[in-house]
Design an enzyme around this catalytic site. Sequence first.
Site, PDB file in Angstrom:
ATOM      1  N   CYS A  70      40.490  45.789  41.266  1.00 56.50           N
ATOM      2  CA  CYS A  70      41.533  46.440  42.061  1.00 56.50           C
ATOM      3  C   CYS A  70      41.127  47.762  42.702  1.00 56.50           C
ATOM      4  O   CYS A  70      41.320  47.957  43.900  1.00 56.50           O
ATOM      5  CB  CYS A  70      42.807  46.606  41.238  1.00 56.50           C
ATOM      6  SG  CYS A  70      42.599  47.186  39.578  1.00 56.50           S
ATOM      7  N   HIS A 123      46.107  53.783  42.035  1.00 54.08           N
ATOM      8  CA  HIS A 123      44.872  53.541  41.276  1.00 54.08           C
ATOM      9  C   HIS A 123      43.629  54.103  41.949  1.00 54.08           C
ATOM     10  O   HIS A 123      42.549  53.498  41.892  1.00 54.08           O
ATOM     11  CB  HIS A 123      44.700  52.050  40.985  1.00 54.08           C
ATOM     12  CG  HIS A 123      43.818  51.790  39.787  1.00 54.08           C
ATOM     13  ND1 HIS A 123      43.455  50.530  39.390  1.00 54.08           N
ATOM     14  CD2 HIS A 123      43.212  52.642  38.919  1.00 54.08           C
ATOM     15  CE1 HIS A 123      42.675  50.596  38.329  1.00 54.08           C
ATOM     16  NE2 HIS A 123      42.511  51.882  38.015  1.00 54.08           N
TER      17      HIS A 123
END
Length: 584
Positions: A70, A123
């Site tokens: 990710c 993130h």
Amino acid sequence: MKSRLAGILLASIAGISLAAERPNVILLMTDDQGYGDMSCHGNPVLKTPEIDKLYAQSVRFTDFHAAPKCTPTRAQLMTGVDAMRNGATRVCQGRSLPHPDFKMMPQFFADAGYATGLFGKWHLGDSYPYQPRFRGFQEVLSFRAWGITSLADYWGNDYYDPMLELNGVDKPYTGYCTDIFFDEAMKWMQQRKKEGKPFFLYLPTNTPHVPEQVADTYSTPYKGKYKGMDIPADFYGMIANIDENIGKLEVFLKKQGLRDNTILVYLADNGTQNRNAMTLFNAGMREHKGFPYEGGHRVHLFVRWENGKLKHGTDIAELTTVQDLLPTLMDLCDLEGDRSAFTGTSLASLLKGEQEKLPERMVVSQIGYTCQLWQQAVVMKDTWRLIKEMKNKKKKITGGMALYNIAEDPGQTQNVYTEYPEIAQSMEAYYEQWHAAARPLWEKKRYITIGTDHENPLKLYSNDWQGDYCDNPQGLIAGKAKGYWDLIVDRDGTYEIELRRWPEESGKPLIDSFDETSNKGALPVAKARLQVGEFDQTLDTQPEATVVRFSTPLKAGTTTLTADLLNKQGNVICGAMYVKVTRK
């Protein structure tokens, strides 16, 4: 007075004109949804009627690639630059921080007068200057690290009634996380419409990433087996919920009159995370999230913009990558800005039917903590894939270089490296040149900055330290990880630095266990040591202590900070996974 009113009127007309001429953008990215995790791609069990409608209305890219994890995908998406070059090649260990030298997607939009909003997963760093509110997003509703329940997330959080971070401040919300992100995003878009301002909305859901939490309404229809295989009911249920929210978004856009002049981009950050889902249906691809094979990084990309007269309802089979989206959106929205660092190429001409094929290209995807030659790397050219495979007796992989032609072998079962030496050698040579150019950029340090007016106090989390892998509850409970943070001290001053074993909001003593009903996670903490700059001090702790506080003068400049928890003999048990720094 008349001239003033005329000026206001002209400014208002200009704003309305900008909104009318420039399209809005919605960038919707799901977390860990694989190419085969939707019915329009042939899944025989999962039903995604709203995604299927969007599929039918969109231009679809059938050979589109993200990174296998990710953070690298998100950094490439936001910068238009390979992960190796922007520095964000891993999900933690200080490698989830893209270098601040790279301008990000929302900054290009903001410079052009767009409102920018993020609702969902970031993130890409949890301390200044890496948070989204410092990278171009004017409105941010998110959470820390990889997701809800991560080590940096609010203590005790889950997908229902979560504590979320609104523009840097923790705030409680009611409902299911995915529903909240869609609902709040729609409220934000409605307000931007009232203001007559074009918007760029980044809507990256944290589902269907683990933990697999969803209401029975969505998961119950999938309980059971299909042809003897276990159906991942909760995983599919989370996607069913996403599908429902996409339907609600479509209704909203139509009702607000926003649908036709909004570019809607829908993709995923990597392959499926669920092994049962991979086994049941993976669109014929090999492996899943984290792997350099197709199942790890080939994902869906749908693009719809009615007013843009795109080639809706058609497939584009060109080799394309997530780095291509920033230059593509810049072209579609007429955004200005320096593109010299981009490694992606615009797909706007393909979308409009002005171009049938891209110039011949090779694409490299590489992730990881050390990023040595060929580690977690794949080279792609047309339908060719070159990988250096690791030996694996269990999977009967002998190791060594492997070349696959996915046009003839989509499951990547036949290594044809020796049969096509010229193709393999040209791809190897390209990769080695690419790596030699990218590696020096990857090695550039990325610093967290303390003592600024932007974020004071500032919190440091172990997911952003250089050292052991520690970004989830398992690492927190194990209590063994150690690391340090690379810092920039913004200015001279006295700094208070607080060390904790557990997050501040938990109120838990340093020696406490994770759940208070067992000894799980309990550590015999008796001392704490802080090393930063020229300061090196060890303090005794009391059994009831929740925090250890140090105070020291620091000079402006670069330094490292190491914070350790010790036993009574003075031996290091683990690093303090939560550190708070305040310039006094």
